[in-house]
Design a protein around this motif. Sequence first.
Motif, PDB file in Angstrom:
ATOM      1  N   PRO A  20       0.664  -1.293  -0.011  1.00  0.00           N
ATOM      2  CA  PRO A  20       0.042  -0.196  -0.021  1.00  0.00           C
ATOM      3  C   PRO A  20       0.755   1.316   0.063  1.00  0.00           C
ATOM      4  CG  PRO A  20      -0.265  -1.174   2.117  1.00  0.00           C
ATOM      5  CD  PRO A  20       0.557  -1.970   1.149  1.00  0.00           C
ATOM      6  N   ARG A  21       1.997   1.225   0.485  1.00  0.00           N
ATOM      7  CA  ARG A  21       3.053   2.227   0.221  1.00  0.00           C
ATOM      8  C   ARG A  21       3.591   2.603  -0.830  1.00  0.00           C
ATOM      9  NH1 ARG A  21       5.874  -0.210   5.511  1.00  0.00           N
ATOM     10  NH2 ARG A  21       5.326  -1.705   3.914  1.00  0.00           N
ATOM     11  N   ALA A  22       3.262   1.647  -1.928  1.00  0.00           N
ATOM     12  CA  ALA A  22       3.936   1.970  -3.365  1.00  0.00           C
ATOM     13  C   ALA A  22       3.618   3.189  -4.052  1.00  0.00           C
ATOM     14  CB  ALA A  22       3.529   0.664  -4.151  1.00  0.00           C
ATOM     15  N   ALA A  23       2.267   3.907  -3.926  1.00  0.00           N
ATOM     16  CA  ALA A  23       1.925   5.020  -4.362  1.00  0.00           C
ATOM     17  C   ALA A  23       3.014   6.228  -3.822  1.00  0.00           C
ATOM     18  CB  ALA A  23       0.750   5.483  -4.251  1.00  0.00           C
ATOM     19  N   ARG A  24       3.140   5.863  -2.486  1.00  0.00           N
ATOM     20  CA  ARG A  24       4.149   7.080  -1.703  1.00  0.00           C
ATOM     21  C   ARG A  24       5.340   6.903  -2.479  1.00  0.00           C
ATOM     22  NH1 ARG A  24       6.894   7.312   3.074  1.00  0.00           N
ATOM     23  NH2 ARG A  24       6.946   9.367   3.659  1.00  0.00           N
ATOM     24  N   ALA A  50       1.102   9.434 -12.153  1.00  0.00           N
ATOM     25  CA  ALA A  50       1.861   8.279 -11.881  1.00  0.00           C
ATOM     26  C   ALA A  50       1.179   7.778 -10.396  1.00  0.00           C
ATOM     27  CB  ALA A  50       3.309   8.734 -11.645  1.00  0.00           C
ATOM     28  N   SER A  51       1.041   8.488  -9.517  1.00  0.00           N
ATOM     29  CA  SER A  51       0.637   7.922  -8.200  1.00  0.00           C
ATOM     30  C   SER A  51      -0.825   7.118  -8.511  1.00  0.00           C
ATOM     31  CB  SER A  51       0.317   9.121  -7.407  1.00  0.00           C
ATOM     32  OG  SER A  51      -0.131   8.800  -6.010  1.00  0.00           O
ATOM     33  N   THR A  57      -2.486  -0.324  -9.553  1.00  0.00           N
ATOM     34  CA  THR A  57      -1.756  -1.679  -9.728  1.00  0.00           C
ATOM     35  C   THR A  57      -1.822  -2.342  -8.340  1.00  0.00           C
ATOM     36  OG1 THR A  57       0.249  -0.873  -9.026  1.00  0.00           O
ATOM     37  CG2 THR A  57      -0.211  -0.638 -11.201  1.00  0.00           C
ATOM     38  N   TYR A  58      -1.810  -1.672  -7.310  1.00  0.00           N
ATOM     39  CA  TYR A  58      -2.195  -1.974  -5.739  1.00  0.00           C
ATOM     40  C   TYR A  58      -3.563  -2.689  -5.590  1.00  0.00           C
ATOM     41  CZ  TYR A  58      -2.521  -2.801  -0.888  1.00  0.00           C
ATOM     42  OH  TYR A  58      -2.707  -3.432   0.229  1.00  0.00           O
TER      43      TYR A  58
END
Length: 147
Positions: A20-24, A50-51, A57-58
């Motif tokens: 869940p932290r991938a966008a950050r 991009a975020s 994707t998540y």
Amino acid sequence: MRTVSPSDTWVYALRLPHDPRAARVARMTVRSVLASHGRPEVLDSVELLASELVTNTYLHTNGPASLRLTALADGRLRVGVWDSHPRIPAPFGRPPLDYVPLVPTHADGSRGLRLVQEYADCWGGVSLCDGGRDRRAGKLLWFEVGG
């Protein structure tokens, strides 16, 4: 005598886990890369879009993702996001039939791909599957801004 100057083209790639932290992490990477290359004019749009793609994707896959930032020779910036699911969502399919409609103001989500239509100069997507049973190759969604 020739003088060598830095190229205006560059590529950064980042592999992102299903987290869940991938966008950050993607936002921080975009901000750092574009700041280091003096591209403040596209920073907000690229960071937002991009975020949104990495968040999708998540939310819609079970595997990792990849983010790729590419500065093109004509001044445009291309951003690609790969994930393991082969389905190409609107608006990344074939326009004009693949349009994302406005979302009701009371809706909790579903605005991310509409933002691509509004803020990107162009966009597209390609399924990386060969049409056979192996669907793990996924897809690549991309957009371009600037120039």
